[in-house]
Write a protein that holds these residues in place. Structure first.
Motif, PDB file in Angstrom:
ATOM      1  N   GLY A 112      56.045  36.822  40.951  1.00 55.54           N
ATOM      2  CA  GLY A 112      55.046  36.184  41.559  1.00 55.54           C
ATOM      3  C   GLY A 112      54.889  34.597  41.883  1.00 55.54           C
ATOM      4  N   ASP A 113      54.563  33.929  41.997  1.00 54.39           N
ATOM      5  CA  ASP A 113      54.007  32.736  42.304  1.00 54.39           C
ATOM      6  C   ASP A 113      53.356  31.963  41.668  1.00 54.39           C
ATOM      7  OD1 ASP A 113      52.400  33.434  44.250  1.00 54.39           O
ATOM      8  OD2 ASP A 113      53.176  32.975  45.664  1.00 54.39           O
ATOM      9  N   CYS A 114      52.495  32.478  40.927  1.00 57.03           N
ATOM     10  CA  CYS A 114      51.825  31.444  40.295  1.00 57.03           C
ATOM     11  C   CYS A 114      51.372  31.224  38.815  1.00 57.03           C
ATOM     12  CB  CYS A 114      50.792  30.749  40.971  1.00 57.03           C
ATOM     13  SG  CYS A 114      49.421  32.164  41.405  1.00 57.03           S
ATOM     14  N   LEU A 115      50.464  31.800  38.306  1.00 60.93           N
ATOM     15  CA  LEU A 115      50.447  31.873  37.077  1.00 60.93           C
ATOM     16  C   LEU A 115      48.693  33.091  36.878  1.00 60.93           C
ATOM     17  CD1 LEU A 115      49.418  28.549  34.563  1.00 60.93           C
ATOM     18  CD2 LEU A 115      51.287  29.713  34.653  1.00 60.93           C
ATOM     19  N   ALA A 116      48.599  33.432  38.085  1.00 62.80           N
ATOM     20  CA  ALA A 116      47.197  34.380  37.329  1.00 62.80           C
ATOM     21  C   ALA A 116      48.543  36.330  37.685  1.00 62.80           C
ATOM     22  CB  ALA A 116      46.386  33.722  38.714  1.00 62.80           C
ATOM     23  N   ASP A 117      49.052  35.447  38.166  1.00 66.47           N
ATOM     24  CA  ASP A 117      50.284  36.410  38.459  1.00 66.47           C
ATOM     25  C   ASP A 117      50.507  37.413  37.228  1.00 66.47           C
ATOM     26  OD1 ASP A 117      50.602  36.281  41.173  1.00 66.47           O
ATOM     27  OD2 ASP A 117      52.108  35.429  41.389  1.00 66.47           O
ATOM     28  N   VAL A 118      50.253  37.019  36.444  1.00 69.89           N
ATOM     29  CA  VAL A 118      50.281  37.491  34.648  1.00 69.89           C
ATOM     30  C   VAL A 118      49.857  38.093  35.180  1.00 69.89           C
ATOM     31  CG1 VAL A 118      51.779  35.508  33.669  1.00 69.89           C
ATOM     32  CG2 VAL A 118      49.082  36.143  33.408  1.00 69.89           C
ATOM     33  N   GLY A 119      48.739  38.675  35.332  1.00 69.80           N
ATOM     34  CA  GLY A 119      47.872  39.427  35.592  1.00 69.80           C
ATOM     35  C   GLY A 119      48.913  40.796  36.096  1.00 69.80           C
ATOM     36  N   MET A 120      49.988  40.728  36.658  1.00 70.58           N
ATOM     37  CA  MET A 120      50.897  42.367  37.054  1.00 70.58           C
ATOM     38  C   MET A 120      51.007  42.735  35.890  1.00 70.58           C
ATOM     39  SD  MET A 120      53.949  41.533  39.268  1.00 70.58           S
ATOM     40  CE  MET A 120      54.268  39.414  39.497  1.00 70.58           C
ATOM     41  N   LEU A 121      51.368  41.803  35.020  1.00 75.53           N
ATOM     42  CA  LEU A 121      51.774  42.590  33.935  1.00 75.53           C
ATOM     43  C   LEU A 121      50.415  43.390  33.086  1.00 75.53           C
ATOM     44  CD1 LEU A 121      54.226  39.729  32.408  1.00 75.53           C
ATOM     45  CD2 LEU A 121      54.838  41.458  33.989  1.00 75.53           C
ATOM     46  N   ARG A 122      49.625  42.099  32.737  1.00 74.61           N
ATOM     47  CA  ARG A 122      48.226  43.169  32.136  1.00 74.61           C
ATOM     48  C   ARG A 122      47.727  44.580  32.545  1.00 74.61           C
ATOM     49  NH1 ARG A 122      44.978  38.815  33.824  1.00 74.61           N
ATOM     50  NH2 ARG A 122      46.515  37.086  32.767  1.00 74.61           N
ATOM     51  N   ALA A 123      48.458  44.539  33.998  1.00 72.86           N
ATOM     52  CA  ALA A 123      48.241  46.237  33.881  1.00 72.86           C
ATOM     53  C   ALA A 123      48.550  47.011  33.183  1.00 72.86           C
ATOM     54  CB  ALA A 123      48.243  46.009  35.564  1.00 72.86           C
ATOM     55  N   GLU A 124      49.953  46.781  33.157  1.00 72.46           N
ATOM     56  CA  GLU A 124      51.111  47.167  32.282  1.00 72.46           C
ATOM     57  C   GLU A 124      51.102  47.689  30.703  1.00 72.46           C
ATOM     58  OE1 GLU A 124      51.883  50.194  33.380  1.00 72.46           O
ATOM     59  OE2 GLU A 124      51.717  49.061  35.894  1.00 72.46           O
ATOM     60  N   PRO A 125      50.252  47.663  30.226  1.00 72.85           N
ATOM     61  CA  PRO A 125      50.077  47.647  28.775  1.00 72.85           C
ATOM     62  C   PRO A 125      51.716  48.430  28.098  1.00 72.85           C
ATOM     63  CG  PRO A 125      48.175  48.889  29.491  1.00 72.85           C
ATOM     64  CD  PRO A 125      48.500  48.154  30.507  1.00 72.85           C
ATOM     65  N   ALA A 126      51.246  49.249  28.508  1.00 69.48           N
ATOM     66  CA  ALA A 126      52.736  49.816  27.751  1.00 69.48           C
ATOM     67  C   ALA A 126      53.845  48.993  27.786  1.00 69.48           C
ATOM     68  CB  ALA A 126      52.477  51.661  28.048  1.00 69.48           C
ATOM     69  N   VAL A 127      53.882  48.895  28.855  1.00 65.54           N
ATOM     70  CA  VAL A 127      55.678  48.452  29.147  1.00 65.54           C
ATOM     71  C   VAL A 127      55.964  46.428  28.671  1.00 65.54           C
ATOM     72  CG1 VAL A 127      57.325  47.510  30.527  1.00 65.54           C
ATOM     73  CG2 VAL A 127      56.315  49.302  31.528  1.00 65.54           C
ATOM     74  N   PHE A 128      54.304  45.554  28.468  1.00 71.24           N
ATOM     75  CA  PHE A 128      54.490  44.876  28.820  1.00 71.24           C
ATOM     76  C   PHE A 128      53.774  44.062  26.614  1.00 71.24           C
ATOM     77  CE2 PHE A 128      54.948  44.274  32.754  1.00 71.24           C
ATOM     78  CZ  PHE A 128      56.301  44.229  32.889  1.00 71.24           C
ATOM     79  N   GLY A 129      53.169  45.238  26.383  1.00 75.90           N
ATOM     80  CA  GLY A 129      52.303  44.952  25.186  1.00 75.90           C
ATOM     81  C   GLY A 129      50.603  44.173  25.685  1.00 75.90           C
ATOM     82  N   PRO A 130      50.315  43.088  24.824  1.00 71.38           N
ATOM     83  CA  PRO A 130      49.069  42.146  25.366  1.00 71.38           C
ATOM     84  C   PRO A 130      49.655  41.014  25.899  1.00 71.38           C
ATOM     85  CG  PRO A 130      48.890  42.519  23.101  1.00 71.38           C
ATOM     86  CD  PRO A 130      50.421  43.578  23.422  1.00 71.38           C
ATOM     87  N   VAL A 131      48.990  40.676  27.575  1.00 72.93           N
ATOM     88  CA  VAL A 131      49.018  39.504  27.657  1.00 72.93           C
ATOM     89  C   VAL A 131      47.956  38.851  27.792  1.00 72.93           C
ATOM     90  CG1 VAL A 131      49.415  39.025  30.072  1.00 72.93           C
ATOM     91  CG2 VAL A 131      50.972  41.018  29.260  1.00 72.93           C
ATOM     92  N   ALA A 132      48.213  37.630  27.784  1.00 74.70           N
ATOM     93  CA  ALA A 132      46.921  36.660  27.530  1.00 74.70           C
ATOM     94  C   ALA A 132      45.961  36.171  28.953  1.00 74.70           C
ATOM     95  CB  ALA A 132      47.597  35.180  27.461  1.00 74.70           C
ATOM     96  N   SER A 133      45.210  36.046  28.969  1.00 75.49           N
ATOM     97  CA  SER A 133      43.952  36.049  30.276  1.00 75.49           C
ATOM     98  C   SER A 133      45.414  34.504  30.732  1.00 75.49           C
ATOM     99  CB  SER A 133      42.883  34.877  30.074  1.00 75.49           C
ATOM    100  OG  SER A 133      42.461  34.176  29.084  1.00 75.49           O
ATOM    101  N   ASP A 134      45.357  34.390  31.846  1.00 80.41           N
ATOM    102  CA  ASP A 134      45.269  33.690  32.636  1.00 80.41           C
ATOM    103  C   ASP A 134      44.401  32.012  33.014  1.00 80.41           C
ATOM    104  OD1 ASP A 134      45.695  35.971  34.548  1.00 80.41           O
ATOM    105  OD2 ASP A 134      44.640  34.949  35.846  1.00 80.41           O
ATOM    106  N   PRO A 135      43.545  31.855  32.055  1.00 72.57           N
ATOM    107  CA  PRO A 135      43.627  30.471  31.493  1.00 72.57           C
ATOM    108  C   PRO A 135      44.377  30.422  30.158  1.00 72.57           C
ATOM    109  CG  PRO A 135      41.256  31.149  31.336  1.00 72.57           C
ATOM    110  CD  PRO A 135      42.614  32.770  32.172  1.00 72.57           C
ATOM    111  N   THR A 136      44.932  31.150  28.714  1.00 66.67           N
ATOM    112  CA  THR A 136      45.264  30.789  28.499  1.00 66.67           C
ATOM    113  C   THR A 136      46.251  30.634  28.443  1.00 66.67           C
ATOM    114  OG1 THR A 136      43.565  32.306  26.765  1.00 66.67           O
ATOM    115  CG2 THR A 136      46.016  31.846  25.974  1.00 66.67           C
TER     116      THR A 136
END
Length: 137
Positions: free
Chosen positions: A73-97
């Motif tokens: 990833g190269d920007c904060l919005a790329d945490v979305g790729m973690l959000r897509a795998e909750p079984a691996v990463f658990g709950p992931v905060a929103s981009d604004p958070t």
């Protein structure tokens, strides 16, 4: 997912081809963070940065941003790729958070830098001493 220990779910990796996740290689990074105790240490260090009614732990949000960067990833919005795998990463905060946390840490200047450096140092010290219970400083 078996059960949640620390900031990330405990994940079991199998080669059976069922329940495949696209970021399976990241399990190594997550386990390294857990085994080193960095998830607990950074959470404790950033406790003063936590807002009164915050849902997400600032330490986990920061680690999620670091994982997203490690995964390409190269920007904060790329945490979305973690959000897509909750079984691996658990709950992931929103981009604004995530963005609010980075802004708050940047505004605190050296204080946030010293907190994260101290957390890493405690993990290294515990590792040299063979103590994996970093959360007991």
């Amino acid at each position: 997912m078996k059960k949640r220990i620390g900031s990330y779910p405990r994940v079991r990796v199998e080669g059976g081809g069922r329940a495949v996740v696209s970021q399976a290689g990241s399990v190594l990074l997550v386990e390294t963070v857990r085994k080193a105790g960095l998830d607990t240490a950074i959470s404790v260090a950033l406790t003063p940065s936590r807002r009164a009614r915050a849902v997400h732990d600032p330490g986990k949000v920061l680690l999620d941003v670091a994982l997203a960067v490690a995964l390409g990833g190269d920007c904060l919005a790329d945490v979305g790729m973690l959000r897509a795998e909750p079984a691996v990463f658990g709950p992931v905060a929103s981009d604004p958070t995530a963005s609010h946390l980075v802004d708050a840490l940047a505004a605190s200047g050296e204080k946030a830098g010293r907190a994260s450096t101290g957390a890493r140092g405690r993990c290294r010290s515990a590792d040299r001493q063979g103590d994996r219970r970093v959360h007991r400083w």
